[in-house]
Design an enzyme around this catalytic site. Structure first.
Site, PDB file in Angstrom:
ATOM      1  N   HIS A   4       5.757  -5.939  -1.129  1.00 32.48           N
ATOM      2  CA  HIS A   4       6.518  -4.605  -1.657  1.00 32.48           C
ATOM      3  C   HIS A   4       6.053  -3.151  -1.257  1.00 32.48           C
ATOM      4  O   HIS A   4       5.832  -3.200   0.077  1.00 32.48           O
ATOM      5  CB  HIS A   4       5.988  -4.553  -3.221  1.00 32.48           C
ATOM      6  CG  HIS A   4       4.137  -4.244  -3.015  1.00 32.48           C
ATOM      7  ND1 HIS A   4       3.285  -4.871  -3.540  1.00 32.48           N
ATOM      8  CD2 HIS A   4       3.987  -3.049  -3.343  1.00 32.48           C
ATOM      9  CE1 HIS A   4       1.805  -4.800  -2.971  1.00 32.48           C
ATOM     10  NE2 HIS A   4       2.328  -2.551  -3.253  1.00 32.48           N
ATOM     11  N   GLU A  10       2.557   1.976 -12.918  1.00 33.50           N
ATOM     12  CA  GLU A  10       3.133   1.761 -11.972  1.00 33.50           C
ATOM     13  C   GLU A  10       4.387   0.567 -12.772  1.00 33.50           C
ATOM     14  O   GLU A  10       3.948   0.079 -13.433  1.00 33.50           O
ATOM     15  CB  GLU A  10       2.536   1.155 -11.326  1.00 33.50           C
ATOM     16  CG  GLU A  10       1.426  -0.205 -11.304  1.00 33.50           C
ATOM     17  CD  GLU A  10       1.180  -1.128 -10.642  1.00 33.50           C
ATOM     18  OE1 GLU A  10       0.021  -0.712  -9.346  1.00 33.50           O
ATOM     19  OE2 GLU A  10       1.505  -2.250  -9.904  1.00 33.50           O
ATOM     20  N   GLN A  16       7.173  -1.143  -6.052  1.00 32.06           N
ATOM     21  CA  GLN A  16       6.288  -0.588  -6.724  1.00 32.06           C
ATOM     22  C   GLN A  16       6.244   0.592  -6.744  1.00 32.06           C
ATOM     23  O   GLN A  16       5.911   1.576  -5.424  1.00 32.06           O
ATOM     24  CB  GLN A  16       5.318  -0.815  -6.214  1.00 32.06           C
ATOM     25  CG  GLN A  16       3.904  -0.597  -6.940  1.00 32.06           C
ATOM     26  CD  GLN A  16       2.578  -0.887  -5.712  1.00 32.06           C
ATOM     27  OE1 GLN A  16       2.176  -0.885  -4.839  1.00 32.06           O
ATOM     28  NE2 GLN A  16       1.677  -2.128  -6.736  1.00 32.06           N
ATOM     29  N   HIS A  38       3.074   3.027   0.567  1.00 29.43           N
ATOM     30  CA  HIS A  38       3.042   2.477   1.625  1.00 29.43           C
ATOM     31  C   HIS A  38       3.011   1.161   1.692  1.00 29.43           C
ATOM     32  O   HIS A  38       4.827   0.966   0.832  1.00 29.43           O
ATOM     33  CB  HIS A  38       1.244   2.243   0.921  1.00 29.43           C
ATOM     34  CG  HIS A  38       1.339   1.197  -0.110  1.00 29.43           C
ATOM     35  ND1 HIS A  38       0.894   2.063  -1.880  1.00 29.43           N
ATOM     36  CD2 HIS A  38       1.542  -0.166  -0.586  1.00 29.43           C
ATOM     37  CE1 HIS A  38       1.532   1.116  -2.499  1.00 29.43           C
ATOM     38  NE2 HIS A  38       1.846  -0.198  -2.347  1.00 29.43           N
ATOM     39  N   GLU A  58      -1.275  -2.353   3.382  1.00 29.47           N
ATOM     40  CA  GLU A  58      -1.627  -2.904   2.070  1.00 29.47           C
ATOM     41  C   GLU A  58      -1.437  -4.724   2.221  1.00 29.47           C
ATOM     42  O   GLU A  58      -0.370  -5.058   2.617  1.00 29.47           O
ATOM     43  CB  GLU A  58      -1.157  -2.759   0.709  1.00 29.47           C
ATOM     44  CG  GLU A  58      -1.688  -3.771  -0.469  1.00 29.47           C
ATOM     45  CD  GLU A  58      -1.056  -3.628  -1.905  1.00 29.47           C
ATOM     46  OE1 GLU A  58      -0.315  -2.305  -1.650  1.00 29.47           O
ATOM     47  OE2 GLU A  58      -1.906  -3.673  -2.394  1.00 29.47           O
TER      48      GLU A  58
END
Lengths: 142, 142
Positions: free
Chosen positions: A7, A43, A60, A84, A134
């Site tokens: 994502h 989210e 996301q 991110h 991530e």
């Protein structure tokens, strides 16, 4: 081994308005939404495509639930934008250990719970050419 | 219709060092590299996964070839990090017209040439909740 772009995490001030932007502009629909109190975010996951490893890629959208959360502080400094990126792996523990051995700072001692029951960790952006990164293992994978 | 995350565009000061970081840290290899003089960038495409629409998702690492290019100016202001995200479509002309009709500013009158012979355009980040957004039709699709 990292096998997909899982994502792109996008920080926003108003989740509902941002969800509506993506729906009205591109036709992207909400696949899942949740509040993650540990991360301090509300989210929405928008599923964009399936991936060749059997997973999927999402946007996301993240709205902070409190100003002192990581995303809240980031938004206050940077404004809305890409917060991110996340790579998917079958084994986040193994991949986190491997990158730590290579000198990249891993922000959590142990993976924590991410979207949709996934297990996640983050790598320090200063060790990743400015990109907060991530690593994520989806619930189906762990 | 947008059917995949085509790539994440990441701006860097030194392409060779950044390519080496992604190779050494995650095992990602360069799939394609080129210089795009019109965009003022030297770039490397790292293929991460195939996508359910028959395409693929990449990281696109971008080093400016001149300070006054869009990426050069962005880097001077922001430092290294995620510069833009790109969605893949079979028909960039149609999708660009559709989003323009919805009031989103499209930065080019006509799509230009992007990575690997693709046709691309960009949407104004201020109309996209802070995200510089590219629409791309790959060479295989157009």
């Amino acid at each position: 081994m990292l096998t997909r772009i899982d994502h792109i995490g996008i920080a926003c001030f108003d989740l509902d308005r941002t969800v509506e932007f993506y729906r009205a502009t591109y036709g992207f629909e909400v696949y899942h939404s949740e509040v993650n109190e540990e991360q301090g975010v509300r989210e929405a996951m928008l599923r964009i495509n399936g991936t060749s490893d059997g997973g999927a890629s999402y946007l996301q959208l993240l709205e902070p639930t409190r100003e002192d959360s990581a995303v809240g502080k980031w938004l206050a400094k940077n404004g809305e934008g890409v917060h991110h990126i996340a790579f998917g792996t079958e084994d986040v523990d193994q991949d986190a250990a491997a990158v730590r051995d290579k000198g990249v700072r891993v922000l959590y001692d142990e993976p924590r719970t991410g979207s949709m029951g996934s297990r996640i960790t983050f790598l320090h952006p200063k060790d990743c050419h400015g990109v907060l990164t991530e690593l994520v293992t989806s619930r189906a994978e762990h």
